[in-house]
Design a protein around this motif. Structure first.
Motif, short mmCIF file in Angstrom:
data_model
loop_
_atom_site.label_atom_id
_atom_site.label_comp_id
_atom_site.label_asym_id
_atom_site.label_seq_id
_atom_site.Cartn_x
_atom_site.Cartn_y
_atom_site.Cartn_z
N MET A 280 1.05 -1.15 -0.10
CA MET A 280 0.00 -0.01 -0.14
C MET A 280 0.80 1.15 0.13
N ILE A 281 0.62 2.22 -0.81
CA ILE A 281 1.31 3.27 -0.95
C ILE A 281 0.83 4.45 -0.17
N HIS A 282 -0.64 4.27 0.29
CA HIS A 282 -1.24 5.07 1.18
C HIS A 282 -2.35 4.60 1.98
N PRO A 283 -2.32 4.45 3.31
CA PRO A 283 -1.28 5.07 4.08
C PRO A 283 -0.12 4.07 4.32
N ILE A 284 1.16 4.55 4.27
CA ILE A 284 2.13 3.58 4.37
C ILE A 284 2.41 3.31 5.73
N PRO A 285 2.86 1.82 5.80
CA PRO A 285 2.93 1.28 7.26
C PRO A 285 4.06 1.89 8.07
N ARG A 286 3.86 2.77 9.01
CA ARG A 286 4.87 3.45 9.49
C ARG A 286 5.81 2.54 10.54
N SER A 287 5.21 1.62 11.35
CA SER A 287 5.98 0.94 12.15
C SER A 287 6.92 -0.08 11.40
N LEU A 288 6.51 -0.64 10.38
CA LEU A 288 7.33 -1.58 9.38
C LEU A 288 8.43 -0.90 8.85
N ILE A 289 8.25 0.45 8.55
CA ILE A 289 9.05 1.16 7.75
C ILE A 289 10.13 1.66 8.97
N ARG A 290 9.57 2.30 9.95
CA ARG A 290 10.49 2.52 11.06
C ARG A 290 11.59 1.43 11.55
N HIS A 291 10.94 0.29 11.68
CA HIS A 291 11.81 -1.03 12.00
C HIS A 291 12.90 -1.18 11.08
N PHE A 292 12.44 -1.26 9.47
CA PHE A 292 13.34 -1.37 8.49
C PHE A 292 14.53 -0.02 8.61
N LEU A 293 14.26 1.01 8.80
CA LEU A 293 15.15 2.20 9.15
C LEU A 293 16.22 1.85 10.46
N GLU A 294 15.70 1.34 11.39
CA GLU A 294 16.32 1.03 12.68
C GLU A 294 17.46 0.10 12.19
N THR A 295 17.09 -1.01 11.37
CA THR A 295 18.06 -2.19 11.14
C THR A 295 18.96 -1.81 9.97
N HIS A 296 18.77 -0.64 9.38
CA HIS A 296 19.79 -0.33 8.19
C HIS A 296 20.66 0.97 8.45
N ARG A 297 21.85 0.69 8.04
CA ARG A 297 22.58 2.11 8.29
C ARG A 297 22.20 3.24 7.32
N GLU A 298 22.11 2.64 5.97
CA GLU A 298 21.63 3.63 5.02
C GLU A 298 20.45 3.03 4.26
N VAL A 299 19.52 3.80 4.03
CA VAL A 299 18.29 3.34 3.24
C VAL A 299 17.98 4.33 1.85
N LYS A 300 18.00 3.75 0.80
CA LYS A 300 17.46 4.31 -0.30
C LYS A 300 15.95 4.22 -0.69
N VAL A 301 15.10 5.33 -0.85
CA VAL A 301 13.81 5.36 -1.40
C VAL A 301 13.91 5.22 -2.79
N LEU A 302 13.61 4.25 -3.39
CA LEU A 302 13.54 4.14 -4.84
C LEU A 302 12.10 4.20 -5.32
N GLU A 303 11.84 5.35 -5.89
CA GLU A 303 10.39 5.56 -6.32
C GLU A 303 10.50 6.43 -7.79
N GLU A 304 9.43 6.01 -8.73
CA GLU A 304 9.32 6.60 -10.03
C GLU A 304 8.57 8.09 -9.77
N LEU A 305 8.75 8.94 -10.62
CA LEU A 305 8.16 10.17 -10.57
C LEU A 305 8.71 10.97 -9.36
N ASP A 306 7.60 11.39 -8.56
CA ASP A 306 7.89 12.23 -7.42
C ASP A 306 8.56 11.72 -6.14
N ASP A 307 8.96 12.62 -5.46
CA ASP A 307 9.45 12.14 -4.13
C ASP A 307 8.28 11.90 -2.86
N VAL A 308 7.30 11.14 -3.44
CA VAL A 308 6.05 11.03 -2.40
C VAL A 308 6.48 10.29 -1.14
N LEU A 309 7.20 9.08 -1.40
CA LEU A 309 7.09 8.20 -0.10
C LEU A 309 8.63 8.84 0.61
#
Lengths: 632, 193
Positions: A280-309
């Motif tokens: 789902m691109i709206h609403p985004i799963p915040r806890s899941l993303i937060r956890h992914f951020l916590e467990t990685h030193r660098e994260v790339k947001v790869l999205e076509e067109l605009d910087d929505v995510l």
């Protein structure tokens, strides 16, 4: 495939190779959708083609081509508040047309449920821009799924439909061009037809449905609260997929087709980041993303067109005081075009140099591009050829959307400005202000006239604007695949009385209306000349049936034989009118500079004969399908 | 199986969609994992049309990367030249129908369409094997796609797919006199030398 309609109605589970658009139609059947509406536009018209492969009498739901996307949305909405699950689908920019009604949907209680399928077009393959409709999901508080391939399109539609029915709220399925048209084998489920409930269940007490005064704010509060509930659902959606490559250093968050490009590129990568693919691109799963951020030193947001995510994820990291390095878009080109594997490889290497091997950039082709063009026999070509002679070089021509837009290309150069569906009369009216020197001619196709052309015409009558409108009538919605419109004498369910454009214009108060077949170029030229001399709004209906459609229909008839024209080389003195002015693609030149008629292209319409000053184009009475002359 | 990427190209109206669909379904009948994607919409009006077919790829994009097609199938000679530069990989094969639908630039005399010899020479430079075909006795030019398919089958240009798979795929997609006519052309090409 043969018998697609029958396949789509199968009761038992089956597998089939389909494009994303077709997969959606099986999902509509299995979800027991009751009403589907659309206005045709790439990349979604094949959804309608798949629906129409089911004979009208056997269609398990009502389907219509509405006059435009806004009306289509309203019809689907009306059905939904009466208790029927509905689906509206259209192309990216169609949402701009629908927007006035669409943005209200998130406020409403929809007892039947409603799915909105959006066909975005990264790369602007067949659109006037590559707008990112994910912005609209935020604007309207409507949850949205984004599939990466036909299988997911099917599964997400099923899921979205049940969510929509359960929560009585609209749900968006956001597709992009190469998801609509991607082909793969999809495993479909069984289908148990339900006996349709025909009770009109609209209940104004389930509203309010009239969002004025204080109610608008109350509805907004409900809408926001509902979206937060959906966020919990989004956190647990099985469509969020974590690809664990054991990399705690680098991660990528992505969604949709860019995910598949990423998988492709990473096959040969020196290092594979972990990947979190959002369903789902709206609403985004915040806890899941937060956890992914916590467990990685660098994260790339790869999205076509605009910087929505990217923006949402960065805000999330800020709020939770995370120090993960978040890489978003780096340069202007990251905002532009489709995220093909080659593009994703570049984007990744700009973030993490050397992550993937770049393929050697291919050499540029030595050949000029081949843009689309009007077909052999196209009535628009005859129209442009004649109308051009009525105009001075400095006069102004306004294009609209449809096959006739192609007139802007050389050698015609007819139609010098374009905004959107139906804009031409309005834009032309503005161009006519403070302008006594340069004539203004606006063009519009017949389907577009019904779609969004009428308000501009009423305005020109009402405010006494001074311009000539040429209605390029071909009896169909040609560019998107010959869908019927209110003037063509049939709708998606059978024959209906064709709406007369003359009667319509007269009713709107247009005083000057002329109708000419575009193959009668002299008469058309005369009609346009006269129209240009008149004060106020004058209309010329330049009419000829779409010859692509006509020829296809003729070829199916028994005993049909193809006429051709040929060049009488004794009469041809190489004026080149046929090549450089009329420019039907059938006229080609051989190595010696002789003009010949390409037998694979000529449809024998003979509209060209009148354009040759030396009468060298003649109907070929000998029947043959061989080369007249040849370049290679 | 090993990956096998095919890039098909031609001009809108030449029947690329059908050819691509036959190949995809034939691959499926042969038990190969397959995905693909075609150009739809506006470009079909006499513009450049392409189709991507990928065998052996499971969860990846249907798009064939630049410079990496094992096989390029072109229905028109200028588009063959264009695809040779954009998508053919060195060591790959380019099979093309020898017909020219001139671009506007060529018709206006601003450039010349490549000849068969020009194309074959360019192929050699890129280490791509050219196979040019032209069936002189073809009655209906709309079946040039079947001429190419016959040759692809005869020369086994797509590994793992045989005559019976292609014929079954054609039967999935066509019926009646259209199927008969297409099968006839296809089979004639199998027998040709």
């Amino acid at each position: 495939m043969k018998a697609l309609g029958k396949t789509l109605l199968g009761r038992d589970p089956f597998e089939e190779i389909v494009i994303g658009n077709t997969a959606l139609v099986r999902a509509m059947v299995e979800s027991n959708v009751r009403v589907a509406t659309t206005y045709p536009g790439s990349p979604t018209p094949e959804i309608a083609s798949a629906i129409l492969s089911i004979p009208a009498a056997e269609r398990p739901f009502y389907f219509e081509y509405s006059t435009n996307e806004k009306v289509a949305t309203e019809v689907a909405f009306g059905a939904s508040i009466n208790g029927h699950l509905s689906c509206v689908f259209f192309k990216s920019v169609g949402l701009n047309v629908a927007a006035d009604s669409f943005v209200q949907l998130g406020l409403m209680e929809l007892p039947g449920g409603m799915i909105i399928v959006l066909g975005d077009d990264p790369g602007a393959n067949s659109s006037q821009n590559e707008q990112d409709n994910r912005h609209y999901t935020r604007l309207s508080c409507i949850p949205a799924f984004e599939p990466a391939d036909p299988r997911e399109a099917y599964e997400m539609f099923l899921e979205g439909a049940s969510l929509s029915v359960l929560r009585k709220m609209p749900v968006i399925i956001r597709l992009t061009t190469h998801v609509c048209h991607a082909k793969q084998k999809v495993s479909f489920g069984g289908w148990d037809p339900v006996h349709p409930d025909r009770t009109p269940r609209f209940d104004p007490d389930k509203g309010p449905y009239v969002p004025i005064a204080g109610d608008a704010l109350a509805l907004k509060r409900r809408s926001l609260a509902r979206l937060e509930e959906i966020r919990t659902y989004s956190e647990n959606s099985p469509f969020n997929v974590l690809t664990d490559n054991g990399n705690r250093d680098k991660g990528v968050i992505t969604a949709g087709l860019p995910f598949l490009s990423l998988m492709d590129v990473l096959e040969e990568a020196h290092e594979r980041p972990d990947i979190l693919k959002l369903g789902m691109i709206h609403p985004i799963p915040r806890s899941l993303i937060r956890h992914f951020l916590e467990t990685h030193r660098e994260v790339k947001v790869l999205e076509e067109l605009d910087d929505v995510l990217e923006k949402e994820i960065k805000a999330l990291a800020y709020d939770s005081r995370q120090d993960t390095v978040i890489h978003g878009k780096k340069e202007l080109e990251d905002w532009v075009g489709e995220y093909t594997p080659d593009k994703v490889a570049r984007v990744l290497n700009n973030t993490w140099p050397g992550l993937v091997d770049m393929l050697e950039a291919p050499e540029r082709s030595p050949l000029a591009p081949r843009p689309p063009q009007m077909c052999p026999g196209c009535g628009h070509r005859s129209a442009f050829h004649a109308i051009r002679q009525a105009l001075k070089a400095e006069d102004i021509t306004v294009a609209d959307i449809g096959c006739h837009t192609l007139g802007y290309l050389p050698p015609y150069r007819m139609g010098q400005v374009l905004l959107s569906m139906g804009h031409s009369t309005g834009t032309g009216s503005g161009l006519s202000l403070f302008n006594d020197e340069r004539k203004v001619v606006a063009f519009i196709g017949d389907s577009t006239l019904f779609h969004a052309g009428l308000p501009g015409i009423v305005n020109a009558v009402f405010n006494r604007h001074n311009l000539t409108l040429v209605v390029m009538e071909n009896g169909t919605t040609a560019m998107t695949g010959h869908q019927d419109h209110p003037g063509s004498g049939a709708n998606a369910n059978g024959p209906v009385e064709a709406l007369s454009i003359e009667a319509l214009l007269e009713g709107l108060g247009v005083k000057s209306i002329r109708r000419v077949d575009t193959y009668s170029q002299t008469k058309l030229l005369q009609a346009v000349r006269e129209a240009l001399e008149e004060e106020g709004l004058s209309v010329v209906i330049a009419s000829h049936p779409c010859m692509l459609k006509f020829t296809r229909e003729q070829r199916r008839k028994e005993g049909y034989s193809q006429r051709k024209v040929r060049i009488d080389q004794d009469k041809c003195i190489r004026v080149m009118e046929c090549i450089s002015e009329f420019a039907c693609p059938s006229f080609q030149r051989d190595r010696d500079g002789n003009i010949f008629v390409h037998p694979e292209l000529c449809i024998g319409d003979a509209s060209c004969i009148q354009t040759c000053p030396t009468h060298a184009i003649v109907l070929d009475t000998e029947k043959k399908d061989s080369w007249e002359g040849e370049g290679s | 199986m090993r990956r096998f990427d095919i890039y098909l190209t031609g001009v809108g109206g030449q029947g690329i969609g059908l050819l691509s669909e036959v190949i995809i379904r034939a691959g499926d009948h042969a038990g190969l994992p397959v995905s693909g994607v075609d150009t739809h919409g506006l470009a079909q009006r006499g513009g450049m049309v392409v189709s991507h077919v990928r065998f052996g790829a499971l969860r990846t994009t249907p798009l064939v990367r630049l410079g990496s097609a094992d096989l390029v199938i072109a229905l028109e000679i200028s588009e063959a030249m264009r695809a040779l530069h954009s998508h053919a990989r060195p060591g790959g094969t380019l099979v093309f129908y020898d017909t020219a639908w001139q671009t506007l630039s060529a018709r206006l005399g601003k450039e010349s369409s490549p000849s068969r010899e020009d194309l074959e020479e360019a192929c050699r430079k890129k280490q791509v094997r050219p196979i040019g075909i032209r069936k002189e006795d073809l009655q209906d030019h709309r079946m040039q796609n079947m001429v190419l398919l016959g040759r692809i089958t005869r020369d086994e240009l797509i590994p793992g797919i045989g005559k019976e798979h292609y014929e079954k795929a054609m039967d999935d997609l066509m019926a009646g006199s259209m199927l008969e006519a297409n099968l006839k052309v296809f089979r004639e090409m199998l027998e040709g030398s």
